[in-house]
Design an enzyme around this catalytic site. Sequence first.
Site, PDB file in Angstrom:
ATOM      1  N   GLN A   1      23.083 -24.560  41.316  1.00 19.72           N
ATOM      2  CA  GLN A   1      22.848 -24.075  42.570  1.00 19.72           C
ATOM      3  C   GLN A   1      21.728 -24.555  42.892  1.00 19.72           C
ATOM      4  O   GLN A   1      20.549 -24.149  43.911  1.00 19.72           O
ATOM      5  CB  GLN A   1      23.151 -22.901  42.466  1.00 19.72           C
ATOM      6  CG  GLN A   1      24.286 -22.971  42.545  1.00 19.72           C
ATOM      7  CD  GLN A   1      25.585 -23.039  44.061  1.00 19.72           C
ATOM      8  OE1 GLN A   1      24.777 -23.541  44.927  1.00 19.72           O
ATOM      9  NE2 GLN A   1      27.008 -23.461  43.392  1.00 19.72           N
ATOM     10  N   SER A   2      20.572 -25.738  42.160  1.00 21.11           N
ATOM     11  CA  SER A   2      19.290 -26.050  42.890  1.00 21.11           C
ATOM     12  C   SER A   2      19.122 -25.798  44.314  1.00 21.11           C
ATOM     13  O   SER A   2      19.734 -27.391  44.968  1.00 21.11           O
ATOM     14  CB  SER A   2      18.593 -27.179  42.315  1.00 21.11           C
ATOM     15  OG  SER A   2      17.316 -27.315  42.871  1.00 21.11           O
TER      16      SER A   2
END
Length: 297
Positions: A45-46
């Site tokens: 989820q960067s």
Amino acid sequence: MRVLFKRDDLTGFALGGNKARKLEFLIADAMAKKADVVVTGGGPQSNHARMTAAAARQAGMDAVLVFSGNPPAESNGNLLLDEILGAELVYTKTEDTSETDRMIERVTAGLEAQGRRPYLIPRGGSTVLGCISYLLAVAELRKQLAAAKIEPDYDFITTGSCGTHAGILAGYKYVGATATVVGITVSRPVSEGRQRIVKLVRDTANFLGTPLPLDLREIIIKDGYIGAGYGIITPEAREAIREVARLEGIFLDPVYTGKTMAALIDMTRRGEIPRGSTVVFWHTGGAPGLFGHARDF
Ligand SMILES: *Cc1c(COP(=O)(O)O)cnc(C)c1O
């Protein structure tokens, strides 16, 4: 208490966030070096990975993203955007983030061996160039505050890979203003954060050829708001996200800014931040990550 939002969630590129400022310089450097592919990484989820892939694409380059862990069952939030952008995704199959760093280097070396021209961006984009983008953001903020005739008492920011925190501290030195900058760490221990910030500010001063004399006491990092770990929401962050959305129509995120707002609320309740204070809250983005955390709400 007066809280002013610096809307870096609206930086105007690929759904916004602080990484847009860093990438403006990092991608320019990649272009100057005639790179044809950008390699970076983080968690699935960067926000940094999503924005790097988008910036690489816009500059006509490919993107390879190295993620910790295994491919999730469902692609949503930032990961969905990475797939839409056509980034190549590589998983390390371990949660150990130092392995992500090693894999980023191995992937870069492999691309070189194939005759490609890769440009490596470390997790979070916290290099000297990334730091300089936040030095300039402080100059921008100071102009906006001067026009509004406001002198804040505190800056609240989220401390992850530390480039934003270091850049803001460097920026206050650079413009010759004083500020109390409070960083809320969401991952690293305080001691590691301090070391990274000292090094980044020193390297930035050397790069610019400008003295940026940072006193160690000016590095304020609070570590009481991480909860169970990086990327895991806390009940207080969830409450802060709901409250800010319902009061202001502004979406904080579950990994970074939600925890920082929870810290501001807690520190105010406990009297650590006086109630009459004026606070600049740097909203560094991350709302696309909410869609990867639907179950938490
Ligand atoms: C990356 C990120 C941060 C932290 O910035 P660093 O420069 O890595 O410390 C804060 N907020 C959001 C939303 C981010 O994506």
